[in-house]
Design a protein around this motif. Sequence first.
Motif, PDB file in Angstrom:
ATOM      1  N   GLY A  99     -25.154  11.655 -15.248  1.00 15.13           N
ATOM      2  CA  GLY A  99     -25.834  10.554 -15.542  1.00 15.13           C
ATOM      3  C   GLY A  99     -25.910   9.939 -17.138  1.00 15.13           C
ATOM      4  O   GLY A  99     -25.785   8.860 -17.032  1.00 15.13           O
ATOM      5  N   ALA A 100     -25.346  10.726 -18.050  1.00 19.77           N
ATOM      6  CA  ALA A 100     -25.040  10.529 -19.325  1.00 19.77           C
ATOM      7  C   ALA A 100     -23.750   9.141 -19.412  1.00 19.77           C
ATOM      8  O   ALA A 100     -24.218   8.330 -20.137  1.00 19.77           O
ATOM      9  CB  ALA A 100     -24.360  11.662 -20.183  1.00 19.77           C
ATOM     10  N   ILE A 101     -22.882   9.482 -18.649  1.00 19.06           N
ATOM     11  CA  ILE A 101     -21.496   8.585 -18.519  1.00 19.06           C
ATOM     12  C   ILE A 101     -22.275   7.136 -18.322  1.00 19.06           C
ATOM     13  O   ILE A 101     -21.936   6.203 -18.590  1.00 19.06           O
ATOM     14  CB  ILE A 101     -20.438   9.057 -17.658  1.00 19.06           C
ATOM     15  N   GLN A 102     -23.256   7.312 -17.022  1.00 22.11           N
ATOM     16  CA  GLN A 102     -23.819   5.945 -16.417  1.00 22.11           C
ATOM     17  C   GLN A 102     -24.722   5.310 -17.370  1.00 22.11           C
ATOM     18  O   GLN A 102     -24.798   4.083 -17.574  1.00 22.11           O
ATOM     19  CB  GLN A 102     -24.293   6.336 -15.221  1.00 22.11           C
ATOM     20  N   ALA A 103     -25.573   6.094 -18.024  1.00 23.10           N
ATOM     21  CA  ALA A 103     -26.366   5.736 -19.073  1.00 23.10           C
ATOM     22  C   ALA A 103     -25.612   4.961 -20.327  1.00 23.10           C
ATOM     23  O   ALA A 103     -26.077   3.880 -20.507  1.00 23.10           O
ATOM     24  CB  ALA A 103     -27.228   6.756 -19.558  1.00 23.10           C
ATOM     25  N   ILE A 104     -24.565   5.562 -20.947  1.00 28.74           N
ATOM     26  CA  ILE A 104     -24.049   5.010 -21.907  1.00 28.74           C
ATOM     27  C   ILE A 104     -23.307   3.588 -21.475  1.00 28.74           C
ATOM     28  O   ILE A 104     -23.365   2.607 -22.024  1.00 28.74           O
ATOM     29  CB  ILE A 104     -22.821   5.786 -22.464  1.00 28.74           C
ATOM     30  N   GLU A 105     -22.821   3.744 -20.170  1.00 32.92           N
ATOM     31  CA  GLU A 105     -22.052   2.402 -19.887  1.00 32.92           C
ATOM     32  C   GLU A 105     -23.088   1.265 -19.588  1.00 32.92           C
ATOM     33  O   GLU A 105     -22.909  -0.039 -19.775  1.00 32.92           O
ATOM     34  CB  GLU A 105     -21.289   2.513 -18.450  1.00 32.92           C
ATOM     35  N   ASN A 106     -24.257   1.689 -19.063  1.00 36.49           N
ATOM     36  CA  ASN A 106     -25.322   0.758 -18.637  1.00 36.49           C
ATOM     37  C   ASN A 106     -26.188   0.351 -20.065  1.00 36.49           C
ATOM     38  O   ASN A 106     -26.655  -0.852 -19.792  1.00 36.49           O
ATOM     39  CB  ASN A 106     -25.979   1.198 -17.315  1.00 36.49           C
ATOM     40  N   LEU A 107     -26.284   1.063 -20.792  1.00 37.85           N
ATOM     41  CA  LEU A 107     -27.386   0.816 -21.786  1.00 37.85           C
ATOM     42  C   LEU A 107     -26.990   0.293 -22.959  1.00 37.85           C
ATOM     43  O   LEU A 107     -27.517  -0.271 -23.890  1.00 37.85           O
ATOM     44  CB  LEU A 107     -28.301   1.941 -21.894  1.00 37.85           C
ATOM     45  N   ASP A 108     -25.676   0.610 -23.167  1.00 37.03           N
ATOM     46  CA  ASP A 108     -25.008   0.195 -24.664  1.00 37.03           C
ATOM     47  C   ASP A 108     -24.925  -1.340 -24.712  1.00 37.03           C
ATOM     48  O   ASP A 108     -24.438  -2.007 -23.727  1.00 37.03           O
ATOM     49  CB  ASP A 108     -23.537   0.517 -24.634  1.00 37.03           C
ATOM     50  N   GLY A 109     -25.723  -1.910 -25.602  1.00 31.88           N
ATOM     51  CA  GLY A 109     -25.696  -3.346 -25.928  1.00 31.88           C
ATOM     52  C   GLY A 109     -26.710  -4.067 -25.011  1.00 31.88           C
ATOM     53  O   GLY A 109     -27.072  -5.018 -25.002  1.00 31.88           O
ATOM     54  N   SER A 110     -27.703  -3.128 -24.304  1.00 30.72           N
ATOM     55  CA  SER A 110     -28.740  -3.770 -23.516  1.00 30.72           C
ATOM     56  C   SER A 110     -29.929  -4.035 -24.228  1.00 30.72           C
ATOM     57  O   SER A 110     -30.173  -3.371 -25.393  1.00 30.72           O
ATOM     58  CB  SER A 110     -29.082  -2.672 -22.436  1.00 30.72           C
ATOM     59  N   ASP A 111     -30.887  -4.929 -23.760  1.00 40.24           N
ATOM     60  CA  ASP A 111     -32.256  -5.061 -24.626  1.00 40.24           C
ATOM     61  C   ASP A 111     -33.090  -4.126 -24.532  1.00 40.24           C
ATOM     62  O   ASP A 111     -33.401  -3.627 -23.329  1.00 40.24           O
ATOM     63  CB  ASP A 111     -32.708  -6.522 -24.181  1.00 40.24           C
ATOM     64  N   PHE A 112     -33.987  -3.658 -25.605  1.00 43.52           N
ATOM     65  CA  PHE A 112     -34.818  -2.791 -25.356  1.00 43.52           C
ATOM     66  C   PHE A 112     -35.766  -2.831 -26.484  1.00 43.52           C
ATOM     67  O   PHE A 112     -35.597  -2.850 -27.797  1.00 43.52           O
ATOM     68  CB  PHE A 112     -34.140  -1.288 -25.529  1.00 43.52           C
ATOM     69  N   GLY A 113     -36.819  -3.360 -26.096  1.00 46.74           N
ATOM     70  CA  GLY A 113     -37.808  -3.725 -27.091  1.00 46.74           C
ATOM     71  C   GLY A 113     -37.690  -4.918 -27.941  1.00 46.74           C
ATOM     72  O   GLY A 113     -38.021  -4.904 -29.099  1.00 46.74           O
ATOM     73  N   GLY A 114     -36.743  -5.818 -27.392  1.00 46.74           N
ATOM     74  CA  GLY A 114     -36.268  -7.030 -28.184  1.00 46.74           C
ATOM     75  C   GLY A 114     -35.049  -6.770 -29.163  1.00 46.74           C
ATOM     76  O   GLY A 114     -34.639  -7.437 -30.033  1.00 46.74           O
ATOM     77  N   ARG A 115     -34.401  -5.292 -28.855  1.00 49.20           N
ATOM     78  CA  ARG A 115     -33.281  -5.086 -29.756  1.00 49.20           C
ATOM     79  C   ARG A 115     -32.100  -4.769 -28.891  1.00 49.20           C
ATOM     80  O   ARG A 115     -32.451  -4.083 -27.780  1.00 49.20           O
ATOM     81  CB  ARG A 115     -33.766  -4.051 -30.763  1.00 49.20           C
ATOM     82  N   ASN A 116     -31.040  -4.876 -29.346  1.00 49.83           N
ATOM     83  CA  ASN A 116     -29.620  -4.581 -28.660  1.00 49.83           C
ATOM     84  C   ASN A 116     -29.594  -3.008 -28.755  1.00 49.83           C
ATOM     85  O   ASN A 116     -29.018  -2.775 -30.021  1.00 49.83           O
ATOM     86  CB  ASN A 116     -28.593  -5.463 -28.778  1.00 49.83           C
ATOM     87  N   LEU A 117     -29.401  -2.077 -27.817  1.00 53.66           N
ATOM     88  CA  LEU A 117     -29.381  -0.708 -28.146  1.00 53.66           C
ATOM     89  C   LEU A 117     -27.768  -0.553 -28.476  1.00 53.66           C
ATOM     90  O   LEU A 117     -26.937  -1.090 -27.894  1.00 53.66           O
ATOM     91  CB  LEU A 117     -29.646   0.072 -26.972  1.00 53.66           C
TER      92      LEU A 117
END
Length: 88
Positions: A55-73
């Motif tokens: 799950g950690a690998i998938q989370a890193i791939e999918n969430l890096d650079g994604s919008d979270f509360g108006g900011r890019n993670l």
Amino acid sequence: MSKNIYVGNLPWSSSEEDVRAAFEEFGEVISVKLINDRETGRPRGFGFVEMEDEGAIQAIENLDGSDFGGRNLKVNEARPREPRPRRW
């Protein structure tokens, strides 16, 4: 086996529950720790999430650079903390 994930550029208003919910889409979250300033107690805008490997690998791939509360993670595998020189 589990991985520790660094999560940066979090909005100041983020709660551990908010972060947990975002990461649970990719697998079991073992723990979430958001870091606060020692002196002021205010959020510092980053934290750590511990997850199972897959799950950690998938989370890193999918969430890096994604919008979270108006900011890019900024999401990546956490590196061990480097020793800091002692201050006298």
